[in-house]
Design an enzyme around this catalytic site. Structure first.
Site, short mmCIF file in Angstrom:
data_model
loop_
_atom_site.label_atom_id
_atom_site.label_comp_id
_atom_site.label_asym_id
_atom_site.label_seq_id
_atom_site.Cartn_x
_atom_site.Cartn_y
_atom_site.Cartn_z
N GLU A 13 0.83 -1.21 0.00
CA GLU A 13 0.00 0.00 0.00
C GLU A 13 0.86 1.25 0.00
O GLU A 13 0.56 2.23 -0.65
CB GLU A 13 -0.88 0.01 1.23
CG GLU A 13 -1.97 -0.97 1.15
CD GLU A 13 -2.80 -0.90 2.38
OE1 GLU A 13 -4.02 -0.97 2.23
OE2 GLU A 13 -2.23 -0.75 3.46
N GLY A 79 -10.76 -7.09 8.02
CA GLY A 79 -11.73 -8.16 7.82
C GLY A 79 -13.13 -7.63 8.13
O GLY A 79 -13.32 -6.90 9.11
N MET A 193 -5.62 -4.82 13.00
CA MET A 193 -4.61 -5.09 14.03
C MET A 193 -3.88 -3.84 14.52
O MET A 193 -2.89 -3.98 15.25
CB MET A 193 -3.61 -6.13 13.50
CG MET A 193 -4.29 -7.44 13.11
SD MET A 193 -3.17 -8.67 12.42
CE MET A 193 -2.23 -9.13 13.87
N GLU A 194 -4.33 -2.66 14.14
CA GLU A 194 -3.58 -1.45 14.52
C GLU A 194 -4.41 -0.27 15.00
O GLU A 194 -3.99 0.50 15.86
CB GLU A 194 -2.72 -0.94 13.32
CG GLU A 194 -1.67 -1.87 12.82
CD GLU A 194 -2.21 -2.90 11.82
OE1 GLU A 194 -3.31 -2.67 11.25
OE2 GLU A 194 -1.55 -3.93 11.61
N ASP A 217 -11.41 -9.36 3.35
CA ASP A 217 -11.87 -10.73 3.66
C ASP A 217 -13.00 -10.60 4.68
O ASP A 217 -13.25 -9.53 5.22
CB ASP A 217 -10.72 -11.56 4.23
CG ASP A 217 -10.10 -10.90 5.46
OD1 ASP A 217 -9.11 -10.17 5.29
OD2 ASP A 217 -10.63 -11.06 6.57
#
Ligand code: ADE
Length: 253
Positions: A13, A79, A193-194, A217
């Site tokens: 990215e 997700g 996750m951040e 996902d």
């Protein structure tokens, strides 16, 4: 001049954003490369946060302390958890919770000890600006991705959502696990996750923060499928288009 920080967790990215940012130079701090430059008339610092809450919190702290960033935006993938949040959609966070924070029985489940809260808000104005940019980019998805990519990933009329994003040090790749998260935090639209860690750091420093996540996902048993390819061909292009559009419409401070 105001300095805008832009973070992503994945190299793919960042590459697209960096390629669009002329005249940058690199400053390495704490093993991270901070790319300092200008984009769309703004002073920007772009950095790879690395993956997970601690890595992202460290990166955010350096951005705020060393690079005097006064507005921070995270762009990446997540997700999908919420009903109707599909692969290829974009979620703009209005708040963040660490789903793996649990100091019970000393503190209520999810509450961050000593903060008296589980949820950290996104900056409302910044989130609104990103939501507008995201909706406009998604309306022209075929232009940004190409009709072939839309068909390859079976993306139909991608949508923008605004709501709660939850973060934890786990890639959620089992339906049973995402079901547990949905039960614990029914409002959650997406898991990554951040974000909640960066939101906590920005809260500490009083710096506006917002995040935009492309759904890669459904955080279920198929969550690993074509992950890297999706980031390269879909998420990175959305990130570039959304951040670029947002900056081009933002008044330089
Ligand atoms: N980022 C993208 N997909 C994710 C998932 N399923 N779990 C955690 N972080 C993610």
């Amino acid at each position: 001049m105001a300095v805008i920080g832009i973070m992503s967790a994945m190299q793919e990215e960042l590459a697209a954003v960096l390629a669009a940012m002329p005249h940058e130079h690199r400053i390495t701090v704490a093993g991270r490369d901070f790319w300092v430059g200008h984009w769309q008339g703004h002073s920007v610092v772009v950095v790879l946060s690395r993956i997970g809450k601690v890595a992202a919190a460290t990166t955010a702290t350096v951005l705020l302390e060393r690079f005097a960033v006064d507005t921070l935006v995270f762009t990446g993938v997540a997700g999908g958890l919420g009903a109707g949040v599909r692969v290829g959609d974009v979620v703009v966070a209005n708040g963040f919770v660490q789903h793996d924070m649990d100091a019970s029985p000393l503190f209520p489940r999810h509450e961050v000890p000593m903060y008296g809260r589980a949820r950290f808000e996104a900056d409302a104005e910044l989130a609104l600006q990103l939501a507008k940019a995201s909706a406009q980019v998604l309306a022209d998805a075929a232009l940004h991705l190409g009709a072939g990519t839309l068909a390859d990933f079976q993306l139909h009329a991608p949508r923008m959502h605004q709501g709660l994003v939850i973060s934890g040090d786990r890639f959620v790749s089992a339906s049973a696990e995402s079901q547990v998260l949905r039960q614990a935090l029914p409002e959650a639209l997406a898991v990554e996750m951040e974000g909640a860690a960066v939101a906590q750091v920005c809260h500490d420093f009083g710096v506006p923060f917002a995040a935009v996540r492309t759904i890669s996902d459904r955080a279920d048993d198929t969550a690993h499928t074509d992950f890297q390819r999706f980031i390269r061909e879909v998420a990175s292009r959305y990130s570039l288009a959304i951040v670029s559009r947002w900056l081009s419409r933002r008044q330089p401070a």
